[in-house]
Scaffold this motif. Structure first.
Motif: not given
Length: 207
Positions: A51-61, A86-89, A111-120, A194-196
């Protein structure tokens, strides 16, 4: 694939069993498999990932609005980065990103790593020749990542010498290095809590 007797029961989008005698012979094993908790979780994970193999418009925005991320993604990169995000989420524990060479696997990962709001805590394991490349690519596309997160980039050889016990995000580049699960390298990596985990390769993984 799940091994059943002398045959392989292959799980993908469909289940195909060609030999009815084989079904009768191993019916109890098949029933145990289909109704097991692990099997149901396995199927659910596959369905979610599909289901996640498509563009997530919210994530891209959000990426476009992120002033720290300095890149424009191609359509296939938007799909790949969205799929990882989306898979991580949705708590899928790991993925294999196997685009051909030159299609921007590193950029999709950044791009994926740039989505994190908290320190990882982020551990990137790569071949010795690519350790410097990872650092350069991160500085190019999101130079503030190093300040926002604890990022460690090491070679497979250094991992063998030192070992790492735990991280939040594990990234394996040129992952064909771990193609054999009987090696000391595989066991070292498998032991990392690891978490992911994101496995990256432009070369087919054998064995």
């Amino acid at each position: 694939a799940y091994y059943v007797g002398e045959r392989y029961l292959v799980i993908n989008r469909v289940i195909i069993i060609l030999d009815l005698k084989e079904i009768e012979k191993y019916l109890d094993k098949l029933l145990d498999l289909f109704f097991s908790k692990d099997f149901k979780e396995f199927i659910n994970s596959i369905q979610k990932a599909e289901n996640y193999k498509k563009v997530d418009e919210k994530f891209i925005k959000e990426l476009k609005e992120n002033k720290d991320f300095i890149a424009d993604l191609y359509p296939h990169q938007k799909i790949g980065a969205s799929w990882i995000y989306n898979s991580y989420k949705n708590k899928i524990p790991g993925l294999l990103l196997a685009d051909d060479m030159g299609l921007g696997k590193t950029l999709q990962t950044i791009a994926f790593l740039s989505s994190f709001k908290t320190k990882k805590n982020i551990l990137i394991i790569a071949t010795a020749t690519l350790v410097g490349n990872w650092e350069a690519e991160i500085k190019k596309f999101n130079p503030k990542l190093f300040k926002k997160h604890n990022i460690k980039i090491i070679s497979y050889e250094k991992l063998l010498r030192e070992g790492i016990g735990k991280t939040d995000i594990l990234i394996l580049d040129e992952a064909q290095k771990i193609k054999n699960n009987k090696t000391h390298m595989f066991k070292k990596i498998d032991a990392i809590k690891k978490e992911f985990a994101l496995i990256i390769t432009g070369t087919p993984i054998e064995n």
